[in-house]
Scaffold this motif. Sequence first.
Motif, PDB file in Angstrom:
ATOM      1  N   LYS A 226       0.760  -1.088  -0.041  1.00  9.58           N
ATOM      2  CA  LYS A 226      -0.038  -0.006   0.131  1.00  9.58           C
ATOM      3  C   LYS A 226       0.969   1.180  -0.054  1.00  9.58           C
ATOM      4  O   LYS A 226       1.779   1.219   0.736  1.00  9.58           O
ATOM      5  CB  LYS A 226      -0.684  -0.117   1.379  1.00  9.58           C
ATOM      6  CG  LYS A 226      -1.724   1.323   1.588  1.00  9.58           C
ATOM      7  CD  LYS A 226      -2.402   1.116   2.882  1.00  9.58           C
ATOM      8  CE  LYS A 226      -3.126   2.540   3.307  1.00  9.58           C
ATOM      9  NZ  LYS A 226      -3.748   2.207   4.584  1.00  9.58           N
ATOM     10  N   CYS A 227       0.545   2.206  -0.699  1.00 12.21           N
ATOM     11  CA  CYS A 227       1.204   3.514  -0.752  1.00 12.21           C
ATOM     12  C   CYS A 227       0.955   4.250   0.441  1.00 12.21           C
ATOM     13  O   CYS A 227      -0.249   4.523   0.750  1.00 12.21           O
ATOM     14  CB  CYS A 227       0.690   4.348  -1.930  1.00 12.21           C
ATOM     15  SG  CYS A 227       1.756   5.944  -1.902  1.00 12.21           S
ATOM     16  N   LEU A 228       1.753   4.569   1.429  1.00 11.56           N
ATOM     17  CA  LEU A 228       1.536   5.278   2.465  1.00 11.56           C
ATOM     18  C   LEU A 228       1.570   6.816   2.315  1.00 11.56           C
ATOM     19  O   LEU A 228       1.655   7.541   3.164  1.00 11.56           O
ATOM     20  CB  LEU A 228       2.673   5.031   3.561  1.00 11.56           C
ATOM     21  CG  LEU A 228       2.677   3.455   4.019  1.00 11.56           C
ATOM     22  CD1 LEU A 228       3.604   3.146   5.281  1.00 11.56           C
ATOM     23  CD2 LEU A 228       1.395   2.897   4.386  1.00 11.56           C
ATOM     24  N   ALA A 229       1.594   7.134   1.055  1.00  8.38           N
ATOM     25  CA  ALA A 229       1.558   8.563   0.733  1.00  8.38           C
ATOM     26  C   ALA A 229       0.223   8.987   0.289  1.00  8.38           C
ATOM     27  O   ALA A 229      -0.604   9.880   0.723  1.00  8.38           O
ATOM     28  CB  ALA A 229       2.404   9.128  -0.255  1.00  8.38           C
ATOM     29  N   CYS A 230      -0.449   7.994  -0.437  1.00 11.40           N
ATOM     30  CA  CYS A 230      -1.702   8.493  -1.071  1.00 11.40           C
ATOM     31  C   CYS A 230      -2.987   7.141  -0.696  1.00 11.40           C
ATOM     32  O   CYS A 230      -3.920   7.457  -0.736  1.00 11.40           O
ATOM     33  CB  CYS A 230      -1.882   8.491  -2.497  1.00 11.40           C
ATOM     34  SG  CYS A 230      -1.771   7.112  -3.533  1.00 11.40           S
ATOM     35  N   GLY A 231      -2.125   6.147  -0.076  1.00 12.08           N
ATOM     36  CA  GLY A 231      -3.220   4.992   0.373  1.00 12.08           C
ATOM     37  C   GLY A 231      -3.531   3.936  -0.637  1.00 12.08           C
ATOM     38  O   GLY A 231      -4.586   3.105  -0.565  1.00 12.08           O
ATOM     39  N   VAL A 254       7.083   1.928  -4.534  1.00 11.37           N
ATOM     40  CA  VAL A 254       6.657   3.055  -5.369  1.00 11.37           C
ATOM     41  C   VAL A 254       5.442   2.984  -5.692  1.00 11.37           C
ATOM     42  O   VAL A 254       4.773   1.988  -5.889  1.00 11.37           O
ATOM     43  CB  VAL A 254       7.805   2.898  -6.644  1.00 11.37           C
ATOM     44  CG1 VAL A 254       9.093   3.219  -6.236  1.00 11.37           C
ATOM     45  CG2 VAL A 254       7.512   1.937  -7.542  1.00 11.37           C
ATOM     46  N   CYS A 255       4.624   4.234  -6.008  1.00 10.43           N
ATOM     47  CA  CYS A 255       3.416   4.237  -6.268  1.00 10.43           C
ATOM     48  C   CYS A 255       3.204   5.093  -7.551  1.00 10.43           C
ATOM     49  O   CYS A 255       3.454   6.057  -7.632  1.00 10.43           O
ATOM     50  CB  CYS A 255       2.765   4.917  -5.205  1.00 10.43           C
ATOM     51  SG  CYS A 255       1.025   5.173  -5.519  1.00 10.43           S
ATOM     52  N   ASP A 256       2.596   4.260  -8.744  1.00  8.83           N
ATOM     53  CA  ASP A 256       2.213   4.931  -9.840  1.00  8.83           C
ATOM     54  C   ASP A 256       0.797   5.807  -9.734  1.00  8.83           C
ATOM     55  O   ASP A 256       0.776   6.399 -10.713  1.00  8.83           O
ATOM     56  CB  ASP A 256       1.981   3.812 -11.018  1.00  8.83           C
ATOM     57  CG  ASP A 256       3.442   3.175 -11.551  1.00  8.83           C
ATOM     58  OD1 ASP A 256       4.349   4.034 -11.137  1.00  8.83           O
ATOM     59  OD2 ASP A 256       3.340   2.079 -11.673  1.00  8.83           O
ATOM     60  N   THR A 257       0.292   5.928  -8.711  1.00 12.10           N
ATOM     61  CA  THR A 257      -0.983   6.728  -8.495  1.00 12.10           C
ATOM     62  C   THR A 257      -0.641   8.155  -8.316  1.00 12.10           C
ATOM     63  O   THR A 257      -1.012   9.049  -8.935  1.00 12.10           O
ATOM     64  CB  THR A 257      -1.945   6.184  -7.619  1.00 12.10           C
ATOM     65  OG1 THR A 257      -2.449   4.751  -7.898  1.00 12.10           O
ATOM     66  CG2 THR A 257      -3.155   6.755  -7.517  1.00 12.10           C
ATOM     67  N   CYS A 258       0.343   8.112  -7.363  1.00 16.40           N
ATOM     68  CA  CYS A 258       0.783   9.565  -6.603  1.00 16.40           C
ATOM     69  C   CYS A 258       2.171   9.808  -7.069  1.00 16.40           C
ATOM     70  O   CYS A 258       2.572  10.980  -6.644  1.00 16.40           O
ATOM     71  CB  CYS A 258       0.362   9.769  -5.388  1.00 16.40           C
ATOM     72  SG  CYS A 258       1.620   8.825  -4.329  1.00 16.40           S
ATOM     73  N   ASN A 259       3.182   8.989  -7.782  1.00 13.61           N
ATOM     74  CA  ASN A 259       4.302   9.184  -8.216  1.00 13.61           C
ATOM     75  C   ASN A 259       5.251   9.502  -7.035  1.00 13.61           C
ATOM     76  O   ASN A 259       6.089  10.362  -7.049  1.00 13.61           O
ATOM     77  CB  ASN A 259       4.352  10.107  -9.297  1.00 13.61           C
ATOM     78  CG  ASN A 259       4.231   9.566 -10.507  1.00 13.61           C
ATOM     79  OD1 ASN A 259       4.195   8.701 -10.732  1.00 13.61           O
ATOM     80  ND2 ASN A 259       4.205  10.582 -11.396  1.00 13.61           N
ATOM     81  N   SER A 260       4.895   8.734  -5.870  1.00 11.94           N
ATOM     82  CA  SER A 260       6.093   9.104  -4.671  1.00 11.94           C
ATOM     83  C   SER A 260       6.367   7.632  -4.361  1.00 11.94           C
ATOM     84  O   SER A 260       6.064   6.611  -4.813  1.00 11.94           O
ATOM     85  CB  SER A 260       5.205   9.578  -3.488  1.00 11.94           C
ATOM     86  OG  SER A 260       4.124   8.860  -3.328  1.00 11.94           O
ATOM     87  N   TRP A 261       7.374   7.452  -3.569  1.00  8.70           N
ATOM     88  CA  TRP A 261       7.823   6.365  -3.042  1.00  8.70           C
ATOM     89  C   TRP A 261       8.642   6.435  -1.557  1.00  8.70           C
ATOM     90  O   TRP A 261       8.786   7.511  -0.946  1.00  8.70           O
ATOM     91  CB  TRP A 261       9.412   5.990  -3.924  1.00  8.70           C
ATOM     92  CG  TRP A 261      10.470   6.850  -3.595  1.00  8.70           C
ATOM     93  CD1 TRP A 261      10.926   8.001  -4.106  1.00  8.70           C
ATOM     94  CD2 TRP A 261      11.649   6.586  -2.510  1.00  8.70           C
ATOM     95  NE1 TRP A 261      11.900   8.468  -3.694  1.00  8.70           N
ATOM     96  CE2 TRP A 261      12.401   7.742  -2.710  1.00  8.70           C
ATOM     97  CE3 TRP A 261      12.001   5.294  -1.930  1.00  8.70           C
ATOM     98  CZ2 TRP A 261      13.661   7.653  -2.134  1.00  8.70           C
ATOM     99  CZ3 TRP A 261      13.065   5.337  -1.340  1.00  8.70           C
ATOM    100  CH2 TRP A 261      13.918   6.543  -1.423  1.00  8.70           C
TER     101      TRP A 261
HETATM  102 ZN   LIG Z   1       0.594   6.784  -3.898  1.00  9.48          ZN
END
Ligand SMILES: [Zn+2]
Length: 306
Positions: A226-231, A254-261
């Motif tokens: 789970k991305c811990l920046a956007c969920g 890495v998260c392709d939804t919000c482009n953060s890691w």
């Molecule tokens: Zn994210």
Amino acid sequence: MSVSPVQPDPSVIGGVPKAPFALMPKLARLFNDRASRFEALAQSSHLAAYLNFLAGITRIQSELVSALPPPEPVRADRVERARANAMPPIDRAAMGSSPDCREVLRQFFEKAEALEKPAAASEALAQVRTADEEMLTWMIGNVMADDLPVESLAHHLYVAAAMQIHAARLAAGLDGSRLVPIRVGVCPACGGRPVASMVIGFHGAEGARYASCSCCATMWNEVRVKCLACGSTKGIGYRAVETGDEEATVKAEVCDTCNSWMKILYQNKNPSLDVVADDVASLGLDLLMKDTEYKRAGFDPFLMGY
Ligand SMILES: [Zn+2]
Ligand SMILES: [Zn+2]
């Protein structure tokens, strides 16, 4: 004499132990173990000088966390009100102005004088020690906002380290079972941002993942992917620095939804990993990620400006 029947452990559901939502910092070990980890990592790192400096910072945190009289605890009615409203019980905006907190800062700055450090770090400390009320309040505000100005990172490092002592002491006084999830990427105790997350290996929660607060060191349970920046739980991938045959124990999620890691540490594979020490020591991963389109979401005042 009657023997009472064995009661099933209420935390075990269907034979699988349920990982507790929040793990509160254990003050007797937290900074002490972290300092030892910084020292161990320094032995084989090209960042040795910096890691040893941070080991010294963390040793002071370890000394002060138990030497000072206990801070005024968060009031029980405040904890329950926060719980009802899905808010963190520690008042982030107010904690920096309490007399308990200011005493921690004063003693931390004084002890930090003795650390071996480069001239720029000495000069920054001297300025922090002699800062007037307005300046100190401003720096504390930046630390609490997880937003450190690039031109004075060295100054803010000391303030952040001292605030970690006070915040961890407040968090350690809370009952973890009274905390509730707030929002993704937000500490349920103090509202801070995570440094990174860790897959843990200790009994009762093997393989569970916890995000670790950069401010108060509370750890809270999150699902494994789970991305811990956007969920988002979709579009998640993992990157690591090439380590030959061995599987990396620190990876970038890495998260392709919000482009953060954010870093994920596999403490289940290496029990000596520490979320802060290994975050700094795995700077190579940050450098690798710097060349990608992903933005770092983990917050660590010891690893700013890279
Ligand atoms: Zn994210
Ligand atoms: Zn926290």
